[in-house]
Design a protein around this motif. Structure first.
Motif, PDB file in Angstrom:
ATOM      1  N   LYS A  24      -1.728 -14.053   8.985  1.00  0.00           N
ATOM      2  CA  LYS A  24      -1.394 -12.657   9.303  1.00  0.00           C
ATOM      3  C   LYS A  24       0.026 -12.440   9.475  1.00  0.00           C
ATOM      4  O   LYS A  24       0.772 -11.455   9.117  1.00  0.00           O
ATOM      5  CB  LYS A  24      -2.062 -12.413  10.609  1.00  0.00           C
ATOM      6  N   ALA A  28       2.453  -9.987   7.182  1.00  0.00           N
ATOM      7  CA  ALA A  28       3.296  -8.911   7.602  1.00  0.00           C
ATOM      8  C   ALA A  28       4.545  -9.165   7.150  1.00  0.00           C
ATOM      9  O   ALA A  28       5.408  -8.064   6.858  1.00  0.00           O
ATOM     10  CB  ALA A  28       3.365  -9.120   9.057  1.00  0.00           C
ATOM     11  N   GLN A  32       7.104  -6.603   4.671  1.00  0.00           N
ATOM     12  CA  GLN A  32       8.376  -6.311   5.268  1.00  0.00           C
ATOM     13  C   GLN A  32       9.476  -6.376   3.900  1.00  0.00           C
ATOM     14  O   GLN A  32      10.285  -5.618   3.668  1.00  0.00           O
ATOM     15  CB  GLN A  32       8.779  -6.760   6.182  1.00  0.00           C
TER      16      GLN A  32
END
Length: 263
Positions: A24, A28, A32
């Motif tokens: 996770k 993420a 980004q």
């Protein structure tokens, strides 16, 4: 040669043995980096689970699924992703960096130098080949953490045509200045770009300082992480590399007939 590559280092605290948690975090960070325009993103060493030595044979079984999952994200974002994971082959466990280009695994590299001080050689098997691979983000060479202390490997990658060397790492305190100095030296002496992604935070009894680095061929630091989770992004300008190689032509001035050819 393309004009430039937008490169990112993805630095985060690896939860020891917790693949879902780390996946996770990685997803993420990849998103980004994509939002920042990155074409290439480098993750830390053993980013899915850390050095949970005794569980590595079990944890390595999840690696194909992990590669497939971030492969889908690589395809979705159009990015090249590089990071190392435990790879199981028979009874052997390797520390293997996967190069994933827009969803496809285009190269793998098994860590050549195992850090005996931290007992890596008791739990892992060393690789025996180097890797330079052409990708949509440039021609990449790959090394992993302790490999940094072996300059002959980096010279071979440079002679094999690497423009960027990607280095996933778990490099702990108190050797911050070794990390910074060696990375800058490898960039300067080979006149190429380096994207080095370290982890941060505490794993078991080890404290990792982060300090991921994006470095250009003159050794100048383009971006540097602190000690917390972060995504670093910088522009690698190939014209700068070519200009610098013309100014100081180390490759032309080499004397391999004196000190020996690299195999």
């Amino acid at each position: 040669m393309q004009a430039c590559t937008i490169a990112s280092c993805l630095q985060f605290n690896i939860a020891l043995g917790e693949i879902k948690t780390n996946l996770k975090k990685a997803e993420a960070a990849i998103r980004q980096a994509a939002d920042q325009g990155a074409q290439l993103a480098v993750l830390p060493e053993m980013w899915s689970c850390g050095y949970d030595y005794r569980r590595l044979p079990e944890l390595a079984l999840a690696t194909p699924e992990v590669v497939d999952r971030i492969g889908r994200l690589s395809r979705e974002t159009g990015m090249v992703l590089v990071g190392s994971l435990p790879e199981r082959q028979g009874d052997a466990i390797y520390n293997t960096a996967y190069v994933i280009d827009r969803g496809e695994v285009v190269g793998t590299y098994r860590k050549l130098h195992l850090f005996s001080t931290m007992r890596e050689d008791r739990f892992l098997t060393a690789g025996d080949t180097t890797l330079v691979v052409q990708t949509s983000a440039g021609r990449l060479g790959v090394a992993i953490c302790y490999d940094l202390r072996f300059p002959e490997l980096f010279r071979k990658l440079a002679l094999d045509g690497a423009e960027i060397i990607c280095l996933p790492a778990e490099w702990p305190k108190p050797r911050q200045e070794h990390w910074r100095t060696l990375l800058r030296a490898r960039a300067m002496e080979n006149q190429l770009f380096i994207a080095a992604a370290n982890c941060c935070g505490i794993q078991d009894r080890l404290d990792f300082f982060g300090m991921s680095l994006l470095i250009e061929p003159r050794g100048d630091i383009l971006a540097e992480g602190g000690e917390n989770d972060t995504v670093l992004t910088a522009r690698f300008d190939y014209a700068l590399m070519e200009d610098y190689r013309q100014q100081i032509n180390c490759y032309r001035d080499r004397r391999p007939e004196i000190y020996g050819h690299l195999p």
